[in-house]
Design an enzyme around this catalytic site. Structure first.
Site, PDB file in Angstrom:
ATOM      1  N   ASP A 142      77.614 -10.648  46.355  1.00  0.00           N
ATOM      2  CA  ASP A 142      76.703 -11.299  45.418  1.00  0.00           C
ATOM      3  C   ASP A 142      75.389 -11.575  46.148  1.00  0.00           C
ATOM      4  O   ASP A 142      75.366 -11.763  47.366  1.00  0.00           O
ATOM      5  CB  ASP A 142      77.286 -12.618  44.920  1.00  0.00           C
ATOM      6  CG  ASP A 142      78.484 -12.418  44.007  1.00  0.00           C
ATOM      7  OD1 ASP A 142      78.931 -11.261  43.879  1.00  0.00           O
ATOM      8  OD2 ASP A 142      78.979 -13.405  43.450  1.00  0.00           O
ATOM      9  N   HIS A 144      82.124  -6.872  50.985  1.00  0.00           N
ATOM     10  CA  HIS A 144      83.114  -5.819  50.846  1.00  0.00           C
ATOM     11  C   HIS A 144      82.497  -4.477  51.222  1.00  0.00           C
ATOM     12  O   HIS A 144      81.290  -4.360  51.439  1.00  0.00           O
ATOM     13  CB  HIS A 144      83.638  -5.777  49.406  1.00  0.00           C
ATOM     14  CG  HIS A 144      84.244  -7.057  48.935  1.00  0.00           C
ATOM     15  ND1 HIS A 144      85.584  -7.204  48.651  1.00  0.00           N
ATOM     16  CD2 HIS A 144      83.695  -8.286  48.690  1.00  0.00           C
ATOM     17  CE1 HIS A 144      85.838  -8.447  48.256  1.00  0.00           C
ATOM     18  NE2 HIS A 144      84.696  -9.118  48.267  1.00  0.00           N
ATOM     19  N   SER A 163      73.656 -15.593  53.870  1.00  0.00           N
ATOM     20  CA  SER A 163      72.869 -14.832  54.818  1.00  0.00           C
ATOM     21  C   SER A 163      72.329 -13.584  54.148  1.00  0.00           C
ATOM     22  O   SER A 163      71.964 -13.615  52.981  1.00  0.00           O
ATOM     23  CB  SER A 163      73.694 -14.493  56.058  1.00  0.00           C
ATOM     24  OG  SER A 163      72.842 -14.022  57.076  1.00  0.00           O
TER      25      SER A 163
END
Length: 423
Positions: A205, A281, A392
């Protein structure tokens, strides 16, 4: 205002004449601004009006010294600062610099007229011990909260950063024993469906800061602010650790990364805010063959700071995973930030980030081919890869044919599993 203690030989002038003397002194100073202000230098002849308003007398040596004393004192003190050692100079200059930027109405701006220069905002920000603060924050996150305190603390965080707890695998706030567990919460399986049509998906995200082709060996961290590709990734990895053939020798680092004729190098930068899902991911089907860890600073990667500090991503601590996919070179870089010293890669147990001692500009290499097996680490699209603590940035740099197109807009919000681009 300067007060003279020795009376002039002429009678005291009127208010009109005093103003005239003051203006006359200022003009003489501006005219002799390039001359030295030491006591042994020749002083300008300051005229004093006589009884009838004419310039009939000259002030004494003591009077001339009194008129110049405030500026002389400041210059001497600043001269002492310039002769100090660098650590002592920082110790003396930075308190003034902090006051210079904090005090309203430019209260300390007159100091710049006598030779003092404040430390730049960038240098001042870089001096903040962000690594120490991040380690302290990490320790605080691991402190177990009392059951009665968990819901108020987490509710405040949810309200501040707009967290959607309906997507969490466990919605009960009392389940999370500390802040670290809350930051690393898992999502429901159906909350993030993985796009199976497009070749590259978003690994997390976040917000799209920049994307496009890599040009002139430089990558944009935000619009108009670039960093060096070689400084970011480090020296080229030996082709013995890659599954594709060696590229023909090129004139630039960018050409050396492109392994197939007709391909181009692309990049995509995704910023994870504190309220976003903090795991990342695999963005495609690829094989990870090498890991490079750059210890470094932990400055904020907020887009506002990224516009402020050039090559911010090259200064910050980061973990570069490189390998190959069906079109050639592929890399995913997890960039650390303030309070995000902990970068975890699930299949790499030897990785330790935000260590107290490190050598600036150094990096640590680890090969998954020579140390583990001859195949590397195969990753499937959408498979769990790693996690941050708080938020981050993820930077993708990969090789693809010229007809590859991004389905994005700069500044848009994106979620894990959504398409980045396709052929």
């Amino acid at each position: 205002m300067v007060r003279c203690y020795k009376a002039l030989s002429n009678p005291p002038p009127s208010c009109y004449n005093l103003r005239k003397v003051k203006i006359h002194v200022r003009r003489l100073r501006s005219g002799n601004g390039g001359s030295s202000s030491c006591a042994g230098d020749q002083h300008p002849q300051l005229e004093s009006p006589g009884p009838a308003g004419s310039a009939g007398g000259t002030p004494s040596r003591r009077t001339r010294f009194r008129l110049q004393f405030p500026q002389l004192a400041l210059r001497r003190r600043l001269g002492q600062l310039s002769c100090m050692s660098r650590p002592a100079l920082k110790l003396r200059s930075w308190p003034l610099t902090i006051l210079y930027y904090l005090l309203p109405f430019g209260a300390l701006k007159p100091l710049t007229r006598v030779g003092w220069r404040p430390v730049s905002r960038v240098a001042l920000y870089k001096s903040v011990p962000t690594r120490l603060l991040s380690r302290a924050w990490g320790r605080l996150n691991q402190v177990e909260l009392p059951t009665w305190l968990r819901k108020p603390v987490y509710s405040l965080y949810i309200w501040t950063f707009g967290v959607n707890m309906k997507e969490a695998a466990v919605e009960d706030l009392h389940h999370y024993r500390n802040l670290s567990e809350f930051f690393r919460r898992k999502l429901k399986p159906q909350a993030r469906p993985v796009c199976g049509v497009h070749s590259v998906i978003s690994p997390s995200d976040g917000k799209i800061l920049n994307f496009g082709q890599v040009k002139n060996c430089e990558v944009e961290q935000v619009k108009g602010v670039t960093y060096s590709l070689e400084s970011f990734l480090g020296p080229r990895i030996s082709t013995d650790e890659m599954h594709f053939s060696q590229a023909p020798p090129g004139n630039s680092f960018q050409q050396q990364l492109v392994t197939k004729e007709g391909n181009e190098l692309y990049h995509c930068v995704i910023y994870l805010a504190p309220g976003d899902y903090h795991c990342f991911h695999s963005p495609t089907d690829w094989t990870v063959s090498h890991r490079r860890h750059f210890p470094g600073s932990l400055m904020s990667v907020n887009p506002g700071v990224a516009r402020w500090i050039k090559e911010l991503f090259c200064h910050n601590e980061r973990v570069v995973l490189t390998g190959d996919w069906k079109h050639g070179f592929f890399s995913l870089t997890a960039v650390g930030a303030t309070n995000v010293g902990s970068i975890r890669i699930y299949f790499d147990q030897d990785l330790h980030t935000n260590s107290p001692n490190y050598s600036k500009g150094s990096y640590n290499d680890f090969s998954f081919i020579s140390n583990n097996n001859k195949e590397g680490i195969p990753m499937r699209k959408g498979e769990h890869l790693g996690e941050f603590n708080l938020g981050s940035t993820i930077v993708l740099i990969f090789e693809a044919p010229k007809d590859f197109r991004f389905n994005l807009k700069a500044g848009q919000k994106i979620r894990f599993g959504e398409a980045l681009g396709s052929l």
